[in-house]
Enzyme design. Sequence first.
Site, PDB file in Angstrom:
ATOM      1  N   THR A 267      43.839 -19.531 -61.566  1.00 13.54           N
ATOM      2  CA  THR A 267      44.583 -20.063 -62.977  1.00 13.54           C
ATOM      3  C   THR A 267      43.954 -19.154 -64.255  1.00 13.54           C
ATOM      4  O   THR A 267      42.707 -19.223 -64.351  1.00 13.54           O
ATOM      5  CB  THR A 267      44.509 -21.266 -62.999  1.00 13.54           C
ATOM      6  OG1 THR A 267      45.329 -21.888 -62.027  1.00 13.54           O
ATOM      7  CG2 THR A 267      45.493 -21.691 -64.101  1.00 13.54           C
ATOM      8  N   GLN A 319      52.226 -17.542 -55.553  1.00 13.01           N
ATOM      9  CA  GLN A 319      51.841 -18.863 -55.223  1.00 13.01           C
ATOM     10  C   GLN A 319      52.642 -19.997 -56.086  1.00 13.01           C
ATOM     11  O   GLN A 319      52.756 -19.830 -57.274  1.00 13.01           O
ATOM     12  CB  GLN A 319      50.351 -19.338 -55.428  1.00 13.01           C
ATOM     13  CG  GLN A 319      49.948 -20.655 -54.795  1.00 13.01           C
ATOM     14  CD  GLN A 319      48.347 -20.948 -55.167  1.00 13.01           C
ATOM     15  OE1 GLN A 319      47.924 -21.131 -56.158  1.00 13.01           O
ATOM     16  NE2 GLN A 319      47.518 -20.751 -54.056  1.00 13.01           N
ATOM     17  N   CYS A 350      45.378 -27.650 -55.176  1.00 11.66           N
ATOM     18  CA  CYS A 350      45.065 -27.848 -56.605  1.00 11.66           C
ATOM     19  C   CYS A 350      44.562 -29.243 -56.798  1.00 11.66           C
ATOM     20  O   CYS A 350      45.274 -30.272 -56.595  1.00 11.66           O
ATOM     21  CB  CYS A 350      46.302 -27.450 -57.395  1.00 11.66           C
ATOM     22  SG  CYS A 350      45.870 -27.764 -59.251  1.00 11.66           S
ATOM     23  N   LYS A 389      47.663 -22.890 -48.634  1.00  9.82           N
ATOM     24  CA  LYS A 389      46.389 -23.079 -49.245  1.00  9.82           C
ATOM     25  C   LYS A 389      45.883 -24.490 -49.193  1.00  9.82           C
ATOM     26  O   LYS A 389      46.591 -25.264 -50.022  1.00  9.82           O
ATOM     27  CB  LYS A 389      46.047 -22.421 -50.588  1.00  9.82           C
ATOM     28  CG  LYS A 389      44.583 -22.333 -50.733  1.00  9.82           C
ATOM     29  CD  LYS A 389      44.342 -21.349 -52.033  1.00  9.82           C
ATOM     30  CE  LYS A 389      42.830 -21.262 -52.367  1.00  9.82           C
ATOM     31  NZ  LYS A 389      42.189 -22.585 -52.773  1.00  9.82           N
ATOM     32  N   ASN A 451      37.251 -20.038 -47.534  1.00 13.08           N
ATOM     33  CA  ASN A 451      36.827 -19.960 -49.088  1.00 13.08           C
ATOM     34  C   ASN A 451      35.952 -20.857 -49.426  1.00 13.08           C
ATOM     35  O   ASN A 451      35.912 -21.970 -49.273  1.00 13.08           O
ATOM     36  CB  ASN A 451      38.476 -20.071 -49.831  1.00 13.08           C
ATOM     37  CG  ASN A 451      38.302 -20.064 -51.496  1.00 13.08           C
ATOM     38  OD1 ASN A 451      38.634 -20.892 -52.146  1.00 13.08           O
ATOM     39  ND2 ASN A 451      37.284 -19.069 -51.864  1.00 13.08           N
ATOM     40  N   GLY A 452      34.939 -20.175 -50.371  1.00 12.65           N
ATOM     41  CA  GLY A 452      34.176 -21.175 -51.101  1.00 12.65           C
ATOM     42  C   GLY A 452      32.493 -20.287 -50.848  1.00 12.65           C
ATOM     43  O   GLY A 452      32.025 -20.021 -49.692  1.00 12.65           O
ATOM     44  N   ASP A 453      31.915 -20.123 -52.244  1.00 12.55           N
ATOM     45  CA  ASP A 453      30.625 -19.818 -52.362  1.00 12.55           C
ATOM     46  C   ASP A 453      30.212 -18.326 -51.938  1.00 12.55           C
ATOM     47  O   ASP A 453      29.150 -18.202 -51.650  1.00 12.55           O
ATOM     48  CB  ASP A 453      29.542 -21.023 -51.871  1.00 12.55           C
ATOM     49  CG  ASP A 453      29.925 -22.255 -52.201  1.00 12.55           C
ATOM     50  OD1 ASP A 453      30.146 -22.398 -53.218  1.00 12.55           O
ATOM     51  OD2 ASP A 453      29.338 -23.231 -51.636  1.00 12.55           O
ATOM     52  N   ALA A 474      37.132 -16.189 -54.712  1.00 15.71           N
ATOM     53  CA  ALA A 474      37.566 -16.432 -55.971  1.00 15.71           C
ATOM     54  C   ALA A 474      36.522 -16.521 -57.234  1.00 15.71           C
ATOM     55  O   ALA A 474      36.551 -15.289 -58.081  1.00 15.71           O
ATOM     56  CB  ALA A 474      37.909 -18.206 -56.036  1.00 15.71           C
ATOM     57  N   ARG A 475      35.796 -17.489 -57.463  1.00 14.94           N
ATOM     58  CA  ARG A 475      34.858 -17.368 -58.672  1.00 14.94           C
ATOM     59  C   ARG A 475      33.727 -16.292 -58.277  1.00 14.94           C
ATOM     60  O   ARG A 475      33.437 -15.543 -59.294  1.00 14.94           O
ATOM     61  CB  ARG A 475      33.895 -18.598 -58.593  1.00 14.94           C
ATOM     62  CG  ARG A 475      34.562 -20.048 -59.008  1.00 14.94           C
ATOM     63  CD  ARG A 475      33.494 -20.888 -59.139  1.00 14.94           C
ATOM     64  NE  ARG A 475      33.149 -21.213 -57.948  1.00 14.94           N
ATOM     65  CZ  ARG A 475      32.144 -22.209 -57.754  1.00 14.94           C
ATOM     66  NH1 ARG A 475      31.219 -22.509 -58.762  1.00 14.94           N
ATOM     67  NH2 ARG A 475      31.714 -22.406 -56.480  1.00 14.94           N
TER      68      ARG A 475
END
Length: 604
Positions: A267, A319, A350, A389, A451-453, A474-475
């Site tokens: 987003t 999405q 979300c 997701k 997904n993650g870290d 993502a991040r």
Amino acid sequence: MEAIISSSSCVFYRFLTTKDKFHTFIDAKYEVCQPDDTNENNDTNNETKESSVEEPQVKKLKWDPEDKKRLRGQNKSRPHRKPTMYEEKPLCVSVIQGNRKCFYGDKCKFHHVVADYMASKPPDIGDSCHLFDTFGKCQYGLSCRFGKTHTTADFQTLEKADVMKTYENRTPVKNSLTKDLQNSLRKRQVSFKKSEDYLKTFSNYKDKTEPKKAWLLVDCRGRGRNPEKPPAIKTAGPLTDVDVVRLRSCEKKQVDFRDKLYLAPLTTCGNLPFRRVCKRFGADITCGEMAMCTNLLQGQQSEWALLKRHESEDIFGVQVEGCFPDTMTRCAELINNHAQVDFVDINSGCPIDLVYKKGGGCGLMARTRKFEQIVKGMNYVLDVPLTVKIRTGVHEKSNIAHKLIPELKNWGVSMITLHGRSREQRYTKLADWDYINTCAELASPVPLFGNGDILSYEDAVKAKDTGVSGIMIARGALIKPWIFTEIKESRHWDISSTERLDMLKDFTNFGLEHWGSDTRGVEKTRNFLLEWLSFMCRYIPVGLLERVPQKINERPPYYMGRNYLESLMASQNVGDWVRISEMLLGPVPKNFNFLPKHKANSYK
């Protein structure tokens, strides 16, 4: 597992410094490098710097800082100024597009006399226009902030015919909302034949379960009466029309998701220019930002802009978010008929309150009956794969993804993406990759992405060893977009500050293509650049690390870079981000304010 609070031990001691020394060095060096006439433009930035403090207490909180729940989410009260407000009286579009007759006539509030507009127009930013050099023509003409390169002395716009020929039959950006479609959506004249066929069977099913509630009416005297029921849908034997008409899974378009690097739908920051940057660094799959299905059905231009696809995005999906089977099914059919996508993704992960409290996002995970109706309805109308997701669950110590995944397989999804945190966790604790591994085994043969870290190729290797079909980033992509190159080449890239500045320059050029090169487009590009810089400042160069690699939940300490630009990019102060934007997009307008949308609470 709790996130690490400080990471000062991972940076070589000789590079570490204090907050006061860091900002004194940045300010002193910047004043020496800048001419005197830019000091006035930076007064606002200096005031912001003086009043800022260390993250995450950089904002003035109106509540008790110990209340961690209130610290999560977004800066909802941040200063907001529309890009259109930075230019008091712009040039009328009718003049830009070749002196057409103005629709508003004498009531138009914009400039129609070119000489008057050019006298009040802000000075040009640079010596070359990216749009003019790339496409042979700048569609913003006289209003372009780089206009002197393609404007004659008598205010005529130049063109490069040879360059224009190369783009004559090309459409670099697809999935734009046409005026005809927008008007049809607003007047509710768009046909949703497939959706209606599915929803009729769904309504018939509800009638059997609750006939009285569905058809009992009350007349003017308060007495109940049962009107004539509509005829039931005719069926032949055990088969219904849905079974006869629907496409089999083998007849739909197939996408090979396995062993791909998936850039997550982000987003605000996951816009088209940013996705183009990530594609250059090796991202395989890209996805548009989360779009609300109701806004798409209403023909909102801002929501349809989230579906735009660049020609460089070879595997691209959109999405959508919603909580009702009828709107989600119609939205899927609308996308299927009017957009070029390779897959459609349902956002059921979300965590935002606005979405969750309406039953969407993570709320769908607890509403399995609605979720089933949505998935089956969208699958019925789509000719492309449908993906989902999800998170581990809603509550922190109550995982439910392992119960939902077998159901998703039966409902016909083509791929599942699992974020290894619950809604309550947000980003405050590390992702549970052991649980992701368990879910990947349950999902087989349907591909499951974890997904993650993930912030380095070593994190990606550990993630792939869990048995997932691929990884979503993502991040990690916001902090270092070159992570895709690192993973594919299995190395730590000690990227220089100059290379990072060139990357930011590419982003601004892509932004000018996407949002425009006039004042409005420049300031919109600047805002999205600053949002991205609020994440990228967390990156610590590999050459400064005593312990490699950097972890995503470690707070970067104050450190001096190997040159001034590297130190400037390490600053977590808003004013310094604005300075970087001024290197690429010129001075900020008067009364310019910026505060990032997302709070940096991932270190707690």
